[in-house]
Write an enzyme that holds these catalytic residues in place. Structure first.
Site, PDB file in Angstrom:
ATOM      1  N   SER A 147       0.917  -1.054   0.036  1.00 34.98           N
ATOM      2  CA  SER A 147      -0.012  -0.052  -0.031  1.00 34.98           C
ATOM      3  C   SER A 147       0.720   1.333  -0.008  1.00 34.98           C
ATOM      4  O   SER A 147       2.017   1.325   0.518  1.00 34.98           O
ATOM      5  CB  SER A 147      -0.963  -0.061   1.189  1.00 34.98           C
ATOM      6  OG  SER A 147      -1.758  -1.078   1.334  1.00 34.98           O
ATOM      7  N   LYS A 148       0.220   2.166  -0.517  1.00 33.15           N
ATOM      8  CA  LYS A 148       1.011   3.577  -0.416  1.00 33.15           C
ATOM      9  C   LYS A 148       1.359   4.064   0.862  1.00 33.15           C
ATOM     10  O   LYS A 148       0.643   3.808   1.753  1.00 33.15           O
ATOM     11  CB  LYS A 148       0.119   4.714  -1.082  1.00 33.15           C
ATOM     12  CG  LYS A 148      -0.225   4.580  -2.555  1.00 33.15           C
ATOM     13  CD  LYS A 148      -0.743   5.841  -3.319  1.00 33.15           C
ATOM     14  CE  LYS A 148      -2.241   6.355  -2.281  1.00 33.15           C
ATOM     15  NZ  LYS A 148      -2.639   7.401  -3.015  1.00 33.15           N
TER      16      LYS A 148
END
Length: 257
Positions: A98-99
């Site tokens: 994930s970011k």
């Protein structure tokens, strides 16, 4: 909780207690990516943390953890130069890391659990993570929680996370191969549950395994057909639910693959 909790690393076998085992030869983990001079620089992570703060992350515990964990150690060598950009990156088997902003946002929400309100403790208690992936979020969680149980249903990613986390020897991180939709009752109750995959609804098993005063942060299907971040607080009277911003995660699935 009665009985001894699993140590690091472990594999959860459906229908049986987890046992300590070595790496399987059928699904060898990818080697750990070693630091390059540019990526090892504290300045790189410092700039990432500064961006997170500018994007609205305010919890000092989260910012400190994000600045401590070396994200480039959890991605393929070909993607190392993108490791500290605010973007998701492929980690194999159709999954992504994930970011940084999403990781920080969800952990910050988790640390807002009622169990920490008006208490001097600076760490959340025991946390259950659904979807280990490459192990990055589990590493960040280890800096803000007293103990982390992390479940991954894909054997290849479970092995990769084991390889990625092994050099750090996090004594409080327990990796499990199992069905995240049923949670992990042997570690319950949890002060927090955080999910890296989204389903139609939050499974009842998670709510049952959440301690009173605990919080779930997870993506679920929204009324518009996409996904939205949901926060569920468990109180003595029941549960309280809030729907927050739109997000995009891989689907939550059952079983082991």
């Amino acid at each position: 909780m009665a009985g001894q909790r699993p140590g690091f690393p472990v594999r959860l076998t459906t229908g049986a207690p987890p046992t300590v085992r070595g790496r399987t030869s059928a699904t060898p983990a990818k080697p750990v990516v070693h630091a390059t001079p540019s990526m090892a620089s504290d300045a790189v992570r410092t700039r990432m943390v500064q961006r997170l703060a500018a994007q609205g992350i305010t919890d000092a515990r989260v910012l400190r953890a994000m600045g401590t964990v070396e994200r480039h150690m959890f991605v393929d060598s070909a993607l190392v130069n993108q490791a500290y950009e605010d973007t998701s990156l492929p980690i194999g088997l159709g999954q992504t890391i994930s970011k940084p902003n999403v990781v920080a946002r969800m952990i910050e929400l988790l640390l807002g659990a009622p169990s920490l309100a008006n208490k001097p403790a600076d760490r959340l208690g025991r946390v259950l993570e659904i979807g280990t992936g490459c192990g990055y979020q589990a590493a960040v969680l280890s800096h803000v929680a007293t103990e982390v149980y992390s479940i991954e249903r894909l054997r290849g990613l479970h092995e990769r996370a084991r390889a990625n986390l092994r050099p750090f020897r996090f004594a409080t991180v327990h990796l499990l191969l199992g069905d995240g939709m049923v949670g992990y009752a042997k570690g319950a109750p949890y002060a927090g549950i955080i999910a890296a995959a989204g389903g139609e609804a939050v499974p009842e098993a998670w709510i049952a395994q959440l301690a009173v005063g605990g919080r779930i942060v997870a993506p679920t299907q929204s009324s518009t057909g996409g996904q939205a971040l949901v926060v569920i607080d468990k109180t003595a009277r029941g549960t309280e639910r809030r729907v927050l911003e739109a997000v995009h995660f891989v689907p939550l699935k059952s079983g082991i693959a």
